[in-house]
Design a protein around this motif. Structure first.
Motif, PDB file in Angstrom:
ATOM      1  N   ALA A 517       0.830  -1.207   0.000  1.00 29.63           N
ATOM      2  CA  ALA A 517       0.000   0.000   0.000  1.00 29.63           C
ATOM      3  C   ALA A 517       0.864   1.257   0.000  1.00 29.63           C
ATOM      4  CB  ALA A 517      -0.926  -0.012   1.215  1.00 29.63           C
ATOM      5  N   ALA A 518       1.935   1.231   0.789  1.00 28.50           N
ATOM      6  CA  ALA A 518       2.843   2.384   0.811  1.00 28.50           C
ATOM      7  C   ALA A 518       3.498   2.599  -0.540  1.00 28.50           C
ATOM      8  CB  ALA A 518       3.906   2.180   1.893  1.00 28.50           C
ATOM      9  N   ALA A 519       3.750   1.514  -1.283  1.00 28.31           N
ATOM     10  CA  ALA A 519       4.374   1.634  -2.597  1.00 28.31           C
ATOM     11  C   ALA A 519       3.470   2.391  -3.563  1.00 28.31           C
ATOM     12  CB  ALA A 519       4.693   0.246  -3.141  1.00 28.31           C
ATOM     13  N   PHE A 520       2.162   2.178  -3.460  1.00 33.56           N
ATOM     14  CA  PHE A 520       1.238   2.924  -4.318  1.00 33.56           C
ATOM     15  C   PHE A 520       1.293   4.414  -4.012  1.00 33.56           C
ATOM     16  CE2 PHE A 520      -0.787  -1.254  -4.961  1.00 33.56           C
ATOM     17  CZ  PHE A 520      -0.980  -1.211  -6.328  1.00 33.56           C
ATOM     18  N   VAL A 521       1.247   4.746  -2.725  1.00 34.91           N
ATOM     19  CA  VAL A 521       1.317   6.163  -2.342  1.00 34.91           C
ATOM     20  C   VAL A 521       2.671   6.748  -2.728  1.00 34.91           C
ATOM     21  CG1 VAL A 521       1.106   7.787  -0.426  1.00 34.91           C
ATOM     22  CG2 VAL A 521      -0.295   5.721  -0.460  1.00 34.91           C
ATOM     23  N   PHE A 522       3.726   5.975  -2.513  1.00 36.57           N
ATOM     24  CA  PHE A 522       5.072   6.418  -2.874  1.00 36.57           C
ATOM     25  C   PHE A 522       5.155   6.718  -4.373  1.00 36.57           C
ATOM     26  CE2 PHE A 522       9.337   5.567  -4.398  1.00 36.57           C
ATOM     27  CZ  PHE A 522      10.133   6.285  -3.529  1.00 36.57           C
ATOM     28  N   TYR A 523       4.547   5.861  -5.196  1.00 37.58           N
ATOM     29  CA  TYR A 523       4.596   6.060  -6.642  1.00 37.58           C
ATOM     30  C   TYR A 523       3.873   7.350  -7.032  1.00 37.58           C
ATOM     31  CZ  TYR A 523       3.635   5.458 -11.601  1.00 37.58           C
ATOM     32  OH  TYR A 523       3.534   5.656 -12.953  1.00 37.58           O
ATOM     33  N   ILE A 524       2.709   7.597  -6.432  1.00 43.52           N
ATOM     34  CA  ILE A 524       1.954   8.821  -6.748  1.00 43.52           C
ATOM     35  C   ILE A 524       2.777  10.056  -6.397  1.00 43.52           C
ATOM     36  CG2 ILE A 524      -0.123  10.148  -6.197  1.00 43.52           C
ATOM     37  CD1 ILE A 524      -1.503   7.454  -5.633  1.00 43.52           C
ATOM     38  N   CYS A 525       3.382  10.040  -5.187  1.00 42.53           N
ATOM     39  CA  CYS A 525       4.153  11.198  -4.735  1.00 42.53           C
ATOM     40  C   CYS A 525       5.398  11.408  -5.597  1.00 42.53           C
ATOM     41  CB  CYS A 525       4.550  11.033  -3.277  1.00 42.53           C
ATOM     42  SG  CYS A 525       3.154  10.986  -2.137  1.00 42.53           S
ATOM     43  N   SER A 526       6.087  10.327  -5.914  1.00 42.64           N
ATOM     44  CA  SER A 526       7.310  10.465  -6.710  1.00 42.64           C
ATOM     45  C   SER A 526       7.007  10.891  -8.136  1.00 42.64           C
ATOM     46  CB  SER A 526       8.081   9.142  -6.712  1.00 42.64           C
ATOM     47  OG  SER A 526       7.316   8.132  -7.341  1.00 42.64           O
ATOM     48  N   TYR A 527       5.840  10.523  -8.658  1.00 40.88           N
ATOM     49  CA  TYR A 527       5.449  10.917 -10.017  1.00 40.88           C
ATOM     50  C   TYR A 527       5.127  12.408 -10.084  1.00 40.88           C
ATOM     51  CZ  TYR A 527       2.985  10.834 -14.514  1.00 40.88           C
ATOM     52  OH  TYR A 527       2.589  11.072 -15.809  1.00 40.88           O
ATOM     53  N   LEU A 528       4.537  12.941  -9.010  1.00 37.01           N
ATOM     54  CA  LEU A 528       4.039  14.309  -9.029  1.00 37.01           C
ATOM     55  C   LEU A 528       5.019  15.326  -8.470  1.00 37.01           C
ATOM     56  CD1 LEU A 528       0.371  13.612  -7.859  1.00 37.01           C
ATOM     57  CD2 LEU A 528       1.133  14.112 -10.185  1.00 37.01           C
ATOM     58  N   THR A 529       5.945  14.931  -7.606  1.00 33.39           N
ATOM     59  CA  THR A 529       6.796  15.895  -6.895  1.00 33.39           C
ATOM     60  C   THR A 529       8.259  15.519  -7.031  1.00 33.39           C
ATOM     61  OG1 THR A 529       6.770  14.679  -4.824  1.00 33.39           O
ATOM     62  CG2 THR A 529       4.956  16.198  -5.199  1.00 33.39           C
ATOM     63  N   GLN A 530       9.107  16.417  -6.544  1.00 37.82           N
ATOM     64  CA  GLN A 530      10.545  16.186  -6.523  1.00 37.82           C
ATOM     65  C   GLN A 530      11.074  16.151  -5.092  1.00 37.82           C
ATOM     66  OE1 GLN A 530      12.172  15.546  -9.325  1.00 37.82           O
ATOM     67  NE2 GLN A 530      10.252  15.795 -10.460  1.00 37.82           N
ATOM     68  N   PHE A 531      10.229  15.815  -4.139  1.00 37.24           N
ATOM     69  CA  PHE A 531      10.651  15.752  -2.742  1.00 37.24           C
ATOM     70  C   PHE A 531      11.700  14.659  -2.558  1.00 37.24           C
ATOM     71  CE2 PHE A 531       7.924  18.913  -2.042  1.00 37.24           C
ATOM     72  CZ  PHE A 531       6.610  18.661  -1.670  1.00 37.24           C
ATOM     73  N   THR A 532      12.386  14.719  -1.466  1.00 35.50           N
ATOM     74  CA  THR A 532      13.369  13.677  -1.156  1.00 35.50           C
ATOM     75  C   THR A 532      12.647  12.382  -0.816  1.00 35.50           C
ATOM     76  OG1 THR A 532      13.376  14.281   1.175  1.00 35.50           O
ATOM     77  CG2 THR A 532      14.973  15.398  -0.248  1.00 35.50           C
ATOM     78  N   ASN A 533      13.376  11.286  -0.957  1.00 30.19           N
ATOM     79  CA  ASN A 533      12.780   9.971  -0.707  1.00 30.19           C
ATOM     80  C   ASN A 533      12.300   9.840   0.727  1.00 30.19           C
ATOM     81  OD1 ASN A 533      13.315   9.253  -3.323  1.00 30.19           O
ATOM     82  ND2 ASN A 533      15.258   8.238  -2.836  1.00 30.19           N
ATOM     83  N   ALA A 534      13.018  10.386   1.643  1.00 26.77           N
ATOM     84  CA  ALA A 534      12.630  10.270   3.058  1.00 26.77           C
ATOM     85  C   ALA A 534      11.288  10.937   3.311  1.00 26.77           C
ATOM     86  CB  ALA A 534      13.699  10.898   3.951  1.00 26.77           C
ATOM     87  N   LEU A 535      11.106  12.121   2.729  1.00 27.38           N
ATOM     88  CA  LEU A 535       9.837  12.833   2.923  1.00 27.38           C
ATOM     89  C   LEU A 535       8.684  12.064   2.288  1.00 27.38           C
ATOM     90  CD1 LEU A 535       8.342  15.324   3.919  1.00 27.38           C
ATOM     91  CD2 LEU A 535       8.939  16.465   1.774  1.00 27.38           C
ATOM     92  N   ILE A 536       8.941  11.506   1.115  1.00 29.81           N
ATOM     93  CA  ILE A 536       7.885  10.755   0.432  1.00 29.81           C
ATOM     94  C   ILE A 536       7.472   9.542   1.257  1.00 29.81           C
ATOM     95  CG2 ILE A 536       7.386   9.371  -1.625  1.00 29.81           C
ATOM     96  CD1 ILE A 536       9.194  11.252  -3.185  1.00 29.81           C
ATOM     97  N   ILE A 537       8.470   8.818   1.777  1.00 30.90           N
ATOM     98  CA  ILE A 537       8.170   7.631   2.581  1.00 30.90           C
ATOM     99  C   ILE A 537       7.408   8.021   3.839  1.00 30.90           C
ATOM    100  CG2 ILE A 537       9.204   5.769   3.927  1.00 30.90           C
ATOM    101  CD1 ILE A 537      11.465   5.713   1.848  1.00 30.90           C
ATOM    102  N   THR A 538       7.788   9.160   4.461  1.00 31.87           N
ATOM    103  CA  THR A 538       7.090   9.617   5.677  1.00 31.87           C
ATOM    104  C   THR A 538       5.631   9.925   5.371  1.00 31.87           C
ATOM    105  OG1 THR A 538       9.155  10.564   6.495  1.00 31.87           O
ATOM    106  CG2 THR A 538       7.109  11.330   7.520  1.00 31.87           C
TER     107      THR A 538
END
Length: 757
Positions: A517-538
């Motif tokens: 489930a986190a991977a789906f949210v992670f994919y959406i965030c990484s597709y739309l933004t340029q935030f750091t990986n740590a912030l996306i995972i949080t």
């Protein structure tokens, strides 16, 4: 006068010739499919002595439509729930038979020196037995009620489904010059993804649509809606890279789960018959007599390959599924032919331009020969088994027949871990596919729409934020259900309390689902933004925790699931209400070599109008009548006073031989046809009573005109323009002119008696 279009001329020629040939085949008690193929051969350009079609391209278009409607009808007869309830036995048999026969076909093609793609498609064609031909053969031989026949039909249903998958796989293979394992896996994943997605979405939406419009639907509108949905799914299927036939089958299987399914099947059948006939005629049109002569040896060898291959490998496949040797051989010998799907696969190969022109007529010839031999192969299973029974060591026979009991015993034993993993995997796959579909729709369609509404480049963060938030909100019920489903199930509780060593694997399954489930949210965030990986995972983990804690999301996911289950079970509920489903105890009877079968009372049956007590069914056949189905009425446990009517469906419990004898009796105990049907015409005549008539002084009631002469007095003339209805107690007098209705011979006897001195 305007000329008739070539298409109308071709259709007239095809349908007239097909009608004449199929009437002949009906008289010869042969499958109509063969009649259509012969008709196609007669009207083809390869037949120089008869009229031929003018425009073959138009006929091919109609034939393609025929394939769509054939597979749509197949989907209407198919049910995912039936496949699940079959258990593993038919699945094992179907997979082993298809794999072994396809391998045998490929090897045979290479032995002939044919090219690689011809051999692959030949293997696919030889692996598919004919549902239509086998069903008719069982019906003609009176074997439909036997247990092995139901096993064969279960395997044939699975073969038809696997044939759809095979067609998609063959298309994928044909599209690449040298397909590798990765392409095969990708093709399988795409098939499963779209199949599950379409089925789930269809079960949500289509029953709701039909339920809301049920009051507006008559037969005409329901037919148009059903065919419209069929063609729509065919277009969608083609758009995503599959065949139109695959989409038609999927829509049929979705509609099969609705309450309207039975009515749709009846309405669609004439359309399917028309276009299906054109398809099979087009199959015969491709048969070239010169090719058949040139390839006579391969045709004979292919026929022998199918007969011996299915007899040996097919029987072995049923043995692997846990059947006794006798049952396995009866099943294997029954499947020794190829039919409809072989033609469809051959048509696919021709349309893709990957198979040689000679392969189509060769396969048609093989199908015709094996079809004629099917009844003989079914009959041959018994003497072949008796021969093996004499030759095989007794120890081998005991071990083979004992394998059935051990196999069925292991299937029934449910392991808690297996049950848990199976359910968790199912929920994870289903909700992952739904989530992926929503994400793809939002990022490819919704986001460009928002960008057009907010064209300012400086506001991209707003576009991305709106898209991301709405996407996560839409998939959140699916993600929550993926994480929490079965987290507190009886399997988890039992495993948790039984052994402490089970707790770590249980926690691992939950953490794994959280990670997905986190991977789906992670994919959406990484597709739309340029935030750091740590912030996306949080952010992803925070969103997951909020989903878990949200009661509103829980109630939404439960409502969605209940709605899906209700739509999925609606047809079963309707069938139970109207008495269409067989009793639940039927499965337990099969373990005792007794099963339940349904027989329909013919319109001209001698049993009609008689009570069960008069027929002495239990004494004559040793069976038990459990229910009588009459329209929407169901009479359970009928007694001896219940009367049988034409069209009644009688559910009977017994073993194979008892049910066979009962079926033969109900089919054969019929009223004899009247050789003098012309004399049954009714006439109206008048008759005057003279002074010596035997009827003078008698009342109508005791005159015997109805009882002795089978005539009826409809009135008497009393000097008025209209006839007067006669009172049954009125006595006849001299000079009465009465009007009689009856058959000519009966009226003649009555008049003769009246005129006797």
């Amino acid at each position: 006068m305007a000329e008739i279009p070539a298409l109308v001329q071709d259709l007239a020629l095809i349908l007239v010739v097909a009608g004449a040939v199929t009437l002949l085949f009906k008289r010869l008690k042969q499958p109509l499919v063969l009649g259509y193929i012969v008709a196609g051969f007669l009207v083809s350009p390869h037949m120089p002595y008869t009229m031929s079609v003018v425009d073959e391209s138009d006929i091919q278009t109609w034939a393609d439509i025929g394939v769509i409607f054939l597979l749509f009808s197949l989907g209407l007869d198919f049910s995912f729930k039936k496949i699940i309830k079959m258990g593993m036995s038919p699945v094992i048999a179907a997979l082993s038979i298809i794999f072994s026969m396809m391998t045998l076909g490929i090897c045979t093609g290479h032995a002939f020196g044919w090219k690689n793609m011809d051999s692959i498609f030949l293997g696919g064609m030889l692996a598919m037995s004919s549902t239509t031909i086998i069903y008719k053969a069982f019906d003609d031989l009176g074997l439909r009620q036997q247990r092995f026949a139901s096993l064969v039909m279960s395997v044939l249903i699975l073969e038809d489904i696997l044939a759809i998958v095979m067609m998609v796989m063959l298309s994928a293979i044909a599209s690449g010059s040298n397909p590798n394992g990765g392409q095969m896996v990708q093709s399988i994943f795409m098939i499963m993804f779209f199949l599950i997605l379409w089925f789930i979405v269809g079960i949500f939406l289509i029953p709701l649509f039909l339920r809301s419009t049920r009051r507006l639907m008559n037969n005409e509108t329901l037919l148009i809606v059903a065919l419209g949905l069929c063609c729509l799914m065919a277009v969608v299927s083609t758009a995503v890279g599959f065949s139109s036939a695959f989409g038609a089958f999927v829509m049929g299987s979705i509609l099969a789960e609705t309450i309207e399914a039975d009515k749709i099947i009846r309405l669609v059948e004439p359309v399917k018959n028309l276009f299906g006939a054109i398809f099979f005629v087009s199959v015969g049109m491709l048969v070239d007599l010169n090719i058949l002569i040139d390839y006579a040896v391969p045709i004979i060898l292919l026929v022998l390959t199918i007969l011996f291959g299915q007899a040996i490998l097919g029987s072995f496949g049923f043995l692997l599924s846990g059947q006794t040797l006798r049952t396995a051989m009866s099943c294997g010998f029954s499947m020794a032919q190829i039919g409809e799907f072989a033609f469809i696969i051959a048509s696919l190969g021709l349309s893709l331009g990957v198979i040689s022109d000679f392969l189509y007529p060769v396969v048609v010839a093989v199908s015709v020969i094996t079809t004629f031999l099917t009844p003989y192969m079914i009959r041959a299973s018994k003497p072949c088994y008796e021969y093996l029974e004499k030759k095989l060591p007794k120890k081998w026979l005991r071990r083979i027949n004992r394998f059935e009991n051990t196999q069925s015993g292991t299937i029934e034993e449910e392991n808690l871990w297996k049950s848990l993993f199976k359910q968790v995997a199912l929920y994870t796959i289903v909700y992952s596919i739904l989530s992926f579909a929503v994400i793809a729709l939002m990022l490819t369609s919704f986001m460009p729409f928002i960008e057009r509404l907010i064209p300012n480049d400086d506001m991209n963060w707003l576009v991305e934020g709106i898209t991301g938030i709405l996407t996560i909100m839409l998939i959140s019920p699916f993600l929550r259900a993926m994480i929490m489903k079965k987290a507190h199930s009886k399997e988890v509780k039992a495993l948790w309390t039984q052994n402490r060593m089970n707790r770590l694997p249980i926690l691992f399954t939950i953490l794994l689902r959280i990670g997905i489930a986190a991977a789906f949210v992670f994919y959406i965030c990484s597709y739309l933004t340029q935030f750091t990986n740590a912030l996306i995972i949080t952010i992803a983990l925070l969103a997951i925790i909020l989903m878990i804690m949200s009661r509103s999301l829980k109630s939404r996911s439960i409502r969605l699931e209940r709605l899906f289950i209700q739509n999925l079970r609606s047809r079963d509920i309707e069938a139970q209400v109207h008495g269409k489903r067989k009793p639940l105890f039927e499965g337990r009877l099969l373990d005792r070599d007794i099963h339940i079968y349904e027989f329909e009372v013919p319109d001209d049956s001698l049993w009609a109008g008689k009570q069960l007590g008069e027929l002495r069914i239990g004494n004559r056949f040793g069976v038990h009548v459990s229910s009588i189905l009459r329209g929407i009425q169901r009479i359970n446990i009928p007694n001896g006073n219940n009367v049988i009517f034409p069209g009644d469906k009688i559910q009977v419990i017994g073993n194979d031989s008892q049910l066979h004898t009962f079926g033969e009796a109900i089919r054969n105990e019929l009223m004899a046809e009247d050789p003098e049907i012309e004399k049954r015409e009714m006439h109206l005549r008048k008759m005057t009573l003279g002074e010596n008539s035997i009827f003078i002084g008698k009342t109508l009631r005791n005159s015997g005109i109805r009882d002795d002469y089978n005539c009826m007095v409809v009135g008497v003339e009393e000097g008025q323009q209209n006839l007067t209805l006669i009172n049954p107690e009125r006595k006849f007098v001299k000079g009465d002119t009465i009007w009689i209705v009856g058959e000519e011979d009966d009226i003649l006897r009555l008049r003769t008696k009246n005129e006797e001195q």
